[in-house]
Structure formats: C-alpha cells, structure tokens
Design a protein around this motif. Structure first.
Motif, mmCIF file in Angstrom:
data_model
loop_
_atom_site.group_PDB
_atom_site.id
_atom_site.type_symbol
_atom_site.label_atom_id
_atom_site.label_comp_id
_atom_site.label_asym_id
_atom_site.label_seq_id
_atom_site.Cartn_x
_atom_site.Cartn_y
_atom_site.Cartn_z
ATOM 1 N N TYR A 80 1.636 2.767 -3.625
ATOM 2 C CA TYR A 80 0.593 3.405 -4.431
ATOM 3 C C TYR A 80 0.679 4.926 -4.340
ATOM 4 C CZ TYR A 80 -2.097 -0.827 -5.390
ATOM 5 O OH TYR A 80 -2.503 -2.046 -5.844
ATOM 6 N N GLN A 91 -5.076 4.939 -5.482
ATOM 7 C CA GLN A 91 -5.709 3.627 -5.521
ATOM 8 C C GLN A 91 -7.211 3.827 -5.540
ATOM 9 O OE1 GLN A 91 -4.826 1.012 -2.247
ATOM 10 N NE2 GLN A 91 -5.372 -0.795 -3.405
ATOM 11 N N SER A 137 0.830 -1.210 0.000
ATOM 12 C CA SER A 137 0.000 0.000 0.000
ATOM 13 C C SER A 137 0.860 1.254 0.000
ATOM 14 C CB SER A 137 -0.963 -0.001 1.182
ATOM 15 O OG SER A 137 -0.250 -0.001 2.404
#
Length: 165
Positions: free
Chosen positions: A111, A114, A108
């Motif tokens: 990113y 997203q 995560s």
C-alpha cells in the motif's frame, strides 16, 4: 550558519536564529516511520496491524433527519453485503452493526495509502422521539442504507368498544 527561509525572502541579514525548519524538512525523505509520524492517528488501522495490536471497531457515520411523520437514518455501507448488516430497533434507539471485509489479499507493504475502513463497525443512534418499531423499514441501494422509522402519533386517540362476556 544557514540563512533561514524567512531571512532569504525578506532580505534580512539577522543571524540570531539558527533554526530553519524548511531546510531540515527538505533533507528528510519520506519513509514509513516519518510518514506515520506526520499522519498521526488517522492511520490507526495500519499502525495496529504493524504493531500486532487488536484493530478497534469503526464507527459508522450517519445522517439523521425528520419529516412530519418519519425519522430517516442514512449511512454509506458500500462494500457491505446485506447479510453482513444487523439493525436492531427499539422505540427510542437504533443500533446498526456490520462488517466490511476486503475481498482481496493485499500485503500491507504494497500500500502507498490506506484510508478505507475494513472490519467491523457499529453505531447506536438515540432517537429524539418514539417510533413505530413494527412499521419501520430498511433498504440499501447503490451503497446507501436508508432506514425509515415512522413516528408514533401520541395525540392519536381510538375509541374502544367494551365486549360483554
């Protein structure tokens, strides 16, 4: 005292207002925290992962229209395999459930943005009239799911022959 953006543009020299939102925002560099505040709840999945909260089930957007003899439901299911879809049909309702799984493991933190939805989704559609469950069909092509639901003809009449015996 700072001169506000409005005062600079209008050449006004009023100094009654100390607040200058433009200058304060210009000093602020985007960080994960303030970017999240500006984005609001649209990034609920990313926020839920960061806070270790359970991810909510997504809702599948659909188009529903009719022809004289059918009700047609269309939904984008790109990235969903046919075995990951479940369609339950009753005479007055259609329920579509599925799961879209990300095939790559991406951290995560890697990113920048997203917005795609990954995970399970569901949608229940109440139909405006009864349909023929047995004659209904579903097909997916190029990521578009099309469910065709023939309408029941309530005006249709049939003559029954009485059997002796």
């Amino acid at each position: 005292m700072k001169i506000s953006f409005f005062d600079r543009v209008s050449s006004s020299t009023s100094t009654d207002d100390d607040f200058d939102a433009f200058d304060e925002e210009a000093d602020e560099r985007p960080t994960k925290g303030n970017l999240r505040d500006k984005m609001g709840t649209s990034s609920s999945r990313l926020l839920a992962e960061e806070e270790d909260a359970p991810v909510a089930e997504g809702q599948l957007p659909v188009d529903v229209h009719q022809t004289p003899s059918e009700i047609i439901i269309r939904a984008f299911v790109a990235g969903v395999r046919p075995d990951e879809l479940s369609i339950n049909i009753a005479r007055d309702m259609v329920q579509i459930e599925g799961s879209r799984m990300e095939r790559q493991n991406i951290s995560s933190g890697d990113y920048f943005s997203q917005e795609l939805f990954w995970g399970s989704f569901a949608r229940t559609i109440m139909l405006p009239e009864e349909i023929d469950v047995d004659a209904s069909t579903a097909a997916a092509k190029d990521g578009l799911l099309t469910i065709t639901l023939p309408k029941l003809d309530k005006k249709r009449q049939t003559k029954l022959k009485v059997k002796a015996g």
